[in-house]
Scaffold this motif. Structure first.
Motif, PDB file in Angstrom:
ATOM      1  N   GLU A  11       0.827  -1.207   0.000  1.00  0.00           N
ATOM      2  CA  GLU A  11       0.000   0.000   0.000  1.00  0.00           C
ATOM      3  C   GLU A  11       0.865   1.262   0.000  1.00  0.00           C
ATOM      4  O   GLU A  11       0.617   2.197  -0.763  1.00  0.00           O
ATOM      5  N   ILE A  12       1.879   1.286   0.845  1.00  0.00           N
ATOM      6  CA  ILE A  12       2.780   2.441   0.901  1.00  0.00           C
ATOM      7  C   ILE A  12       3.541   2.574  -0.409  1.00  0.00           C
ATOM      8  O   ILE A  12       3.672   3.674  -0.961  1.00  0.00           O
ATOM      9  N   LEU A  13       4.041   1.468  -0.927  1.00  0.00           N
ATOM     10  CA  LEU A  13       4.809   1.517  -2.169  1.00  0.00           C
ATOM     11  C   LEU A  13       3.945   1.959  -3.350  1.00  0.00           C
ATOM     12  O   LEU A  13       4.406   2.713  -4.210  1.00  0.00           O
ATOM     13  N   LEU A  14       2.700   1.527  -3.374  1.00  0.00           N
ATOM     14  CA  LEU A  14       1.799   1.951  -4.445  1.00  0.00           C
ATOM     15  C   LEU A  14       1.517   3.451  -4.356  1.00  0.00           C
ATOM     16  O   LEU A  14       1.412   4.127  -5.386  1.00  0.00           O
ATOM     17  N   ARG A  15       1.399   3.972  -3.150  1.00  0.00           N
ATOM     18  CA  ARG A  15       1.203   5.417  -2.982  1.00  0.00           C
ATOM     19  C   ARG A  15       2.424   6.197  -3.464  1.00  0.00           C
ATOM     20  O   ARG A  15       2.296   7.260  -4.057  1.00  0.00           O
ATOM     21  N   LEU A  16       3.601   5.661  -3.200  1.00  0.00           N
ATOM     22  CA  LEU A  16       4.824   6.328  -3.634  1.00  0.00           C
ATOM     23  C   LEU A  16       5.009   6.281  -5.147  1.00  0.00           C
ATOM     24  O   LEU A  16       5.525   7.213  -5.745  1.00  0.00           O
ATOM     25  N   SER A  17       4.570   5.200  -5.767  1.00  0.00           N
ATOM     26  CA  SER A  17       4.817   5.015  -7.197  1.00  0.00           C
ATOM     27  C   SER A  17       3.866   5.813  -8.073  1.00  0.00           C
ATOM     28  O   SER A  17       4.208   6.165  -9.194  1.00  0.00           O
ATOM     29  N   HIS A  18       2.653   6.041  -7.615  1.00  0.00           N
ATOM     30  CA  HIS A  18       1.624   6.732  -8.392  1.00  0.00           C
ATOM     31  C   HIS A  18       1.282   5.992  -9.684  1.00  0.00           C
ATOM     32  O   HIS A  18       0.751   6.584 -10.604  1.00  0.00           O
ATOM     33  N   ALA A  60       7.807  -4.155 -10.074  1.00  0.00           N
ATOM     34  CA  ALA A  60       7.439  -2.736  -9.950  1.00  0.00           C
ATOM     35  C   ALA A  60       7.550  -2.271  -8.502  1.00  0.00           C
ATOM     36  O   ALA A  60       8.017  -1.157  -8.239  1.00  0.00           O
ATOM     37  N   LEU A  61       7.154  -3.111  -7.562  1.00  0.00           N
ATOM     38  CA  LEU A  61       7.237  -2.746  -6.147  1.00  0.00           C
ATOM     39  C   LEU A  61       8.692  -2.630  -5.690  1.00  0.00           C
ATOM     40  O   LEU A  61       9.051  -1.708  -4.956  1.00  0.00           O
ATOM     41  N   LEU A  62       9.543  -3.551  -6.146  1.00  0.00           N
ATOM     42  CA  LEU A  62      10.965  -3.477  -5.802  1.00  0.00           C
ATOM     43  C   LEU A  62      11.603  -2.242  -6.434  1.00  0.00           C
ATOM     44  O   LEU A  62      12.431  -1.572  -5.803  1.00  0.00           O
TER      45      LEU A  62
END
Length: 83
Positions: free
Chosen positions: A37-44, A52-54
């Motif tokens: 969830e945090i990583l998805l918020r950062l990636s936009h 993609a998450l890494l």
């Protein structure tokens, strides 16, 4: 000595939906997890695939490590989740 992150290793844990990484306070290893969830918020971008998450973790590494330092409380526990 303060918490540091000499090892750039990180891995994706599909069962827990997070990227795991490790810090050290002297010889004490401290495990951290940053949620999808945090990583998805950062990636936009909304790409929830492992690669993609890494990549998002790597791109925002300094920011994530600062969050880990802010969350860390010496001697309290050995695992922390950034969520």
């Amino acid at each position: 000595m303060a918490l540091n992150f000499p090892n750039p290793s990180r891995s994706y844990d599909a069962a827990r939906h997070c990227v795991c990484f490790w810090g050290y306070d002297n010889a004490r290893e401290v495990a951290f997890q940053v949620t999808d969830e945090i990583l998805l918020r950062l990636s936009h971008q909304g790409a929830a695939e492992e690669s993609a998450l890494l990549a998002t973790f790597d791109h925002h590494r300094d920011q994530i490590l600062q969050l880990a330092r802010d969350l860390y409380n010496p001697g309290e526990r050995t695992t922390y989740t950034i969520s």
